[in-house]
Design an enzyme around this catalytic site. Sequence first.
Site, PDB file in Angstrom:
ATOM      1  CB  ILE A 273      48.812 -41.831  58.944  1.00  0.00           C
ATOM      2  CG1 ILE A 273      48.151 -42.050  60.319  1.00  0.00           C
ATOM      3  CG2 ILE A 273      48.761 -43.112  58.111  1.00  0.00           C
ATOM      4  CD1 ILE A 273      46.652 -42.315  60.275  1.00  0.00           C
ATOM      5  CD  GLU A 274      56.223 -40.246  58.066  1.00  0.00           C
ATOM      6  OE1 GLU A 274      56.997 -41.158  57.710  1.00  0.00           O
ATOM      7  OE2 GLU A 274      56.606 -39.231  58.697  1.00  0.00           O
TER       8      GLU A 274
ATOM      9  CB  CYS B  84      49.905 -33.364  60.433  1.00  0.00           C
ATOM     10  SG  CYS B  84      51.184 -32.699  59.374  1.00  0.00           S
TER      11      CYS B  84
ATOM     12  CD  GLU C  18      49.728 -31.286  64.547  1.00  0.00           C
ATOM     13  OE1 GLU C  18      49.830 -32.263  63.773  1.00  0.00           O
ATOM     14  OE2 GLU C  18      50.692 -30.570  64.858  1.00  0.00           O
TER      15      GLU C  18
ATOM     16  CB  CYS D  70      53.163 -28.255  59.766  1.00  0.00           C
ATOM     17  SG  CYS D  70      51.624 -28.898  59.082  1.00  0.00           S
TER      18      CYS D  70
ATOM     19  CB  CYS E  92      48.427 -28.626  61.396  1.00  0.00           C
ATOM     20  SG  CYS E  92      48.611 -30.308  60.762  1.00  0.00           S
TER      21      CYS E  92
HETATM   22  N1  THU Z   1      53.926 -33.801  61.352  1.00  0.00           N
HETATM   23  C1  THU Z   1      52.791 -33.791  62.120  1.00  0.00           C
HETATM   24  O1  THU Z   1      52.180 -34.831  62.359  1.00  0.00           O
HETATM   25  N2  THU Z   1      52.352 -32.601  62.580  1.00  0.00           N
HETATM   26  C2  THU Z   1      52.961 -31.410  62.360  1.00  0.00           C
HETATM   27  O2  THU Z   1      52.405 -30.365  62.693  1.00  0.00           O
HETATM   28  C3  THU Z   1      54.294 -31.388  61.762  1.00  0.00           C
HETATM   29  C4  THU Z   1      54.675 -32.606  61.028  1.00  0.00           C
HETATM   30  C5  THU Z   1      54.403 -35.076  60.827  1.00  0.00           C
HETATM   31  C6  THU Z   1      54.284 -35.216  59.334  1.00  0.00           C
HETATM   32  C7  THU Z   1      55.370 -36.216  59.027  1.00  0.00           C
HETATM   33  O3  THU Z   1      54.856 -37.512  59.192  1.00  0.00           O
HETATM   34  C8  THU Z   1      56.422 -35.962  60.110  1.00  0.00           C
HETATM   35  O4  THU Z   1      55.767 -35.244  61.127  1.00  0.00           O
HETATM   36  C9  THU Z   1      57.640 -35.208  59.633  1.00  0.00           C
HETATM   37  O5  THU Z   1      57.281 -34.031  58.979  1.00  0.00           O
END
Ligand code: THU
Length: 128
Positions: free
Chosen positions: A42-43, A52, A54, A85, A88
Amino acid sequence: MSDPLIEAALAAREHAHAPFSRFKVGAAIATESGLIFTGCNIENATFGLTICAERVAVFKAVSEGSRDFLRIAIATDCETPAPPCGACRQILWEFCGDIELVLVNLQGRFETACLRDIFPRPFDASLL
Ligand code: THU
């Protein structure tokens, strides 16, 4: 044979709010008691507030009283399914320890790994 956890991660990915990166992620975490909690990324226009997939899944589970985690599936539209990432990985270590990861893409290609494999020297409460 379809794996309900993978299906749940792929379905959760559809709910992603990713207008800035256009990179949608879905996650689904299974508990020993047979529950599945899902999350998507959710950005926010204030980029740093993005969360993220996870972490959404783990925080939903913890906030609803579940911690007996078994496995987490993470779905991305990448040729080689993307790993979690660093932030996470830290959160997964805190709540799940050496959990099994199932990394999957939209074509159904998947890889499995244990968190320890990709997060070999964690900082955690044992050091405090
Ligand atoms: N993102 C995740 O949801 N999980 C990760 O482990 C890596 C990155 C999302 C964050 C952002 O909305 C998009 O991916 C690009 O970084």
